[in-house]
Design a protein around this motif. Sequence first.
Motif, PDB file in Angstrom:
ATOM      1  N   PRO A 163       0.813  -1.232   0.000  1.00 42.90           N
ATOM      2  CA  PRO A 163       0.000   0.000   0.000  1.00 42.90           C
ATOM      3  C   PRO A 163       0.838   1.270   0.000  1.00 42.90           C
ATOM      4  CG  PRO A 163      -0.877  -1.563   1.579  1.00 42.90           C
ATOM      5  CD  PRO A 163       0.355  -2.174   1.013  1.00 42.90           C
ATOM      6  N   HIS A 164       1.964   1.287   0.768  1.00 43.05           N
ATOM      7  CA  HIS A 164       2.666   2.560   0.890  1.00 43.05           C
ATOM      8  C   HIS A 164       3.445   2.930  -0.367  1.00 43.05           C
ATOM      9  CE1 HIS A 164       5.790  -0.307   2.257  1.00 43.05           C
ATOM     10  NE2 HIS A 164       6.629   0.570   1.743  1.00 43.05           N
TER      11      HIS A 164
ATOM     12  N   VAL B  29      -2.157   5.984  -4.469  1.00 43.70           N
ATOM     13  CA  VAL B  29      -3.592   6.061  -4.194  1.00 43.70           C
ATOM     14  C   VAL B  29      -3.808   6.960  -2.982  1.00 43.70           C
ATOM     15  CG1 VAL B  29      -5.636   4.772  -3.494  1.00 43.70           C
ATOM     16  CG2 VAL B  29      -4.018   3.753  -5.102  1.00 43.70           C
TER      17      VAL B  29
ATOM     18  N   MET C  21      -6.423   8.428  -0.187  1.00 43.57           N
ATOM     19  CA  MET C  21      -7.701   7.956   0.342  1.00 43.57           C
ATOM     20  C   MET C  21      -8.195   8.889   1.449  1.00 43.57           C
ATOM     21  SD  MET C  21      -8.747   4.111   1.156  1.00 43.57           S
ATOM     22  CE  MET C  21     -10.203   3.616   2.048  1.00 43.57           C
TER      23      MET C  21
ATOM     24  N   ALA D 199      -4.873  13.730   1.062  1.00 36.23           N
ATOM     25  CA  ALA D 199      -4.983  12.608   0.137  1.00 36.23           C
ATOM     26  C   ALA D 199      -4.566  13.004  -1.279  1.00 36.23           C
ATOM     27  CB  ALA D 199      -6.411  12.074   0.142  1.00 36.23           C
TER      28      ALA D 199
ATOM     29  N   PHE E  52       0.028  14.537  -2.932  1.00 39.40           N
ATOM     30  CA  PHE E  52       1.089  13.850  -3.666  1.00 39.40           C
ATOM     31  C   PHE E  52       0.625  13.428  -5.058  1.00 39.40           C
ATOM     32  CE2 PHE E  52      -0.483   9.504  -2.806  1.00 39.40           C
ATOM     33  CZ  PHE E  52      -1.316   9.734  -1.731  1.00 39.40           C
TER      34      PHE E  52
ATOM     35  N   SER F 150      -0.194   4.347   5.952  1.00 36.16           N
ATOM     36  CA  SER F 150       0.404   3.506   4.919  1.00 36.16           C
ATOM     37  C   SER F 150      -0.077   3.933   3.532  1.00 36.16           C
ATOM     38  CB  SER F 150       0.114   2.033   5.195  1.00 36.16           C
ATOM     39  OG  SER F 150      -1.077   1.641   4.582  1.00 36.16           O
TER      40      SER F 150
ATOM     41  N   LEU G  79      -0.618   6.838   2.711  1.00 38.08           N
ATOM     42  CA  LEU G  79       0.048   8.107   2.400  1.00 38.08           C
ATOM     43  C   LEU G  79       1.530   7.901   2.121  1.00 38.08           C
ATOM     44  CD1 LEU G  79      -1.727  10.296   5.062  1.00 38.08           C
ATOM     45  CD2 LEU G  79      -2.056  10.365   2.600  1.00 38.08           C
ATOM     46  N   GLY G  80       1.980   6.646   2.200  1.00 41.72           N
ATOM     47  CA  GLY G  80       3.343   6.376   1.787  1.00 41.72           C
ATOM     48  C   GLY G  80       4.283   5.970   2.907  1.00 41.72           C
ATOM     49  N   ALA G  81       3.763   5.801   4.134  1.00 39.83           N
ATOM     50  CA  ALA G  81       4.632   5.415   5.233  1.00 39.83           C
ATOM     51  C   ALA G  81       4.733   3.900   5.280  1.00 39.83           C
ATOM     52  CB  ALA G  81       4.073   5.935   6.556  1.00 39.83           C
TER      53      ALA G  81
END
Lengths: 365, 377, 299
Positions: free
Chosen positions: B91-92, B96, B98, B166, B169, C198, C200-202
């Motif tokens: 996921p990271h 996406v 959210m 959200a 980025f 997660s 958000l990219g962490a």
Amino acid sequence: MTSKHTRRGVLRAGMATSGAALLSAMPAGRLLAQEPEKPSEIIVRAWGGEWVDALKAGVSDPFTEMTGIAVRHDLTEDNEIQPKVWAAVAQGRVPPIHINWDTTTNATKSALRGVTEDLSDLSNLANTTELAKPVGLDGYPLINTYGYVYVLAYRPEAFPDGPPTSWRDLLDPRFKGRIALYNDGIGFHFPAQVAGGGSLDDIPDNMEPCWNFVREIKEQNPLLGEDPDFTTWFQNDEIDAACTISTNALGAKRNGVELAWTVPEEGCKFDTDCLWIPKNLPENELYWAKQYINLALSQESQQVWLDGLGLPGVVPGLTPPAGLENDPSYPTKPEDFEHLIRISSAVQVQNESDWFARFKEIMQG
Amino acid sequence: MKQGAPAETSREKSEIKRPVAVRARDLTMDFGDGAPAVDRASFDLETGRFLTILGPSGSGKTTLLRMIAGFQKPTSGEITVNGHAVDATPPHRRSVGMVFQRLALFPHMTAAENVAFPLKMRRYDPRSVPGRVRDFLDLVKLGDYGERRINELSGGQQQRVAIARALVFEPELLLLDEPLAALDRKLREEMQLEFRRIQHELGVTTINVTHDQREALVVSDDIIVMDGGRIQQHARPVELYRMPENTFVAGFLGVSTFVAGTAFPGGLKSGDLHLSGTHAGEIAEGTPVRGAIRAEQIRIVAAPDSLATCDTAFPSRILDVIFEGERLLYVAESDRLPGVAFQVYHHDTEAFDLYEIGAQVTIGWNARDMKIFKSTA
Amino acid sequence: MDALEAALDMIWPRRLARYSGWAMIAPAILLVGILVLGLVQIAEGSLHTLDRSTFLPSEEYTLANYQTIIDSTTYWRVLWRSLLGAGLTVFFTLLLALPYSYIMVRTSSATIRKSLLVVLFLPFFIGQVVRAYGILIVLGTSGAVNDVLGLFGVEPLRLLFNFPAVVFGLVQYMLPFSVLLLAPALTAIPRETETAASSLGANWLQSFWHVVIPMAKPGLVGAGLVVGTLSLTDFAMPAMLGGGSQDFIANAIYDQFFRTADQGLGAALALLLVALGSVIAGVVIAIFGAGTLGMGGRK
């Protein structure tokens, strides 16, 4: 059943048990006329383990048998009961115990503080040796009941070349972390004074030799503990040698630990334990508490009690326990005392805190 | 029914075919506790469009979204986002954004720190972060609130922070998991328009999940209606409303009255009454069917003559009158169709107290307005 | 009912209603009062030195006991050791308790959660002294750990009776407390927040560091405070696992009260410990704010 004893029964039992003079010094008539009311029980503070077992067999059980008075043993640490007794006496309350089984040094503090009853009128005192008399105090604010030696106890297998002959033997590198002392250094200061090259006559004014030797010992990372610790440590193979009261070593040996003890050439500290009665007890309870101590000074009681402890008593003619005859931890003859160091309670009481602090300062570093 | 078709064709033609952003094929999520939560769902979503997955609670819409987000691995089937399989990356690492049901803002950070968080995690050039954060706070009209802590912001402002966070980025895909559900109606409607505006401004492909049919109709380019884990219909809002493909969709959007009967050419037969309607697909005569008629498509009059132009008309009695502000809702029943309570909207502002409870009226409709579906089990 | 109310009225008339709140906390105030009374007595005691010729406290008031403490290298060393021990215990306890409680709170497996809870609560039913004895047996020269080391040809090691052994014992003792204090703080963090991080990219570690730990701060501070003060004042672990040469302040106090019978000096040390603990707690609360501990203060 014991409670059904009549006064006559007591008298008969007392006469029958021995030549013991529990009652002999008192005219029978006076006793019959004046014997005060019996309390249902008296409380004796004692040390646990083999210590209390020995006391029960030698003194408490015979006392109950003779008088019908039950004896309860309070196993509070001697050091912990002391402030409670002091507080009770200071506040005019009845103290929590009738009789304190105590070290002579500690008891002397209580005597100096004036919280102990005078015991000079006990009949059995007549039959005791010089050891029973407290040094440096007036009369009998406490009565010494036996002596003991802070021996060097060791595991024979760790000393294959024979028993250690000097306290300095403990400085051998192989004993690093393998020796134990009392955590306040009690019993060790005086031999250390000699081992450090000093003189016993300099105590308490110049104890530098003692502290020098303690510093040397500190480099060996000794374990520091109290009576029960020594037995545990010997049993768990944590230590090879310890400066401890012979009774603990004897106890460990009786529990199956391979153990021996010796008095090295520098000598060992000899000291006494005692019994005393705190002030502020009701008249009748004081009377019966005194009878208890009087019984403890009788030959039979001493014989049974001290067989259990393996220690020399304060009445003449006792038979040493099996294996302890001529043992360094069981001094009886004058020559036995040659290597034993005895310092007056007065000096000890005055300086103990300082010695203790000094010992701590070195050991806590 | 054929009326809607030309409109659809013309609209399709007027738009350039855009590349597919999200493609789902036979997606199934079976938690092993009865029926699958999502059952063989397939759809395509074009780049830049706003899709709403609409359904009642338990319909599988949130599970579908979580699979698209990559938080849940489907039992079977596949999802690609811009041509890449979703479960290929953790996921990271995915692109996406959210917005969560309860927003999931970080309470120990300020609004600006919340928005900067994804940039830091994604190793944006630190020099570019403040400017970018400011731009996105401006976008959601929170330019002056960057230094506020989350608990110092109102519910609506918190929504905006969550949106900025959200989007900052510039993800390939924006997912909205019922973020408006907890808001009061006025704020909800304001935020719906905000979502629409921001989505148009950035052109980000968006999937929204909701149970609110009004929200779906207002914000979406496309709507997927789900029920019982299955996609019931996938269409544009107008199509969906005008041409529901089954009774569930017909009933879920708007207010409809259902009449059970048997198929009959040009309508359905219920008791001795013939009702005009339009068959959804080929239905043989005599097949059990249900007809659905929307409340705004039923006409109601006092005299039967006025309904001469209607394909179907019959007398009824007013059971109840409900005042809804901008309109009245009549509940009417006919002796010839016992047990069917027709719901009828009345917008005539001049005559708000036209009929009272118990009044005798005539109701009617045109054949194109009643949709007739085969009865399902 | 009316009779009941009338009776109630007799005992606690309505006009006293506004004092009801005070009545409710009266028992607590009473308890605190007894504590304060004790402290006052200890403070009074600390101002008398011991006369060793009579073994009675001196009549006059003096600060000599405090002077003794200040002049003594032993007490400074013991003080420093207590602080260091407490600090290390807090550090290691939280280091271990955080992942433990995190897994306990977050795991989806009921079996794992239950096992973790049982493992956590079991030591609660075993007193501190018994646990210390357990450590003595396991880490002893002929204990299990040395037996295992022996299999690899390692000579028996002295694992006990040193400072690390005391800290080890304290950590082992404190772990359940801190897990119990941390678990509610972690439960209060919505799972969704971590999912959000997660998305958000962490990665997991970043999400733990940037989100979970800051949000668990109230629990961490509270647990740290409890573990710190309990360790600072601990008696049994240094006494049993320190081999006599690793005293903490409580051991020094015990010695003064019960070994040398110098209650004045003991009282002075006790007061010093109370002051030290209060100052540390005060500083922690001042830095993190009462609100952090969930006591409703403004941030």
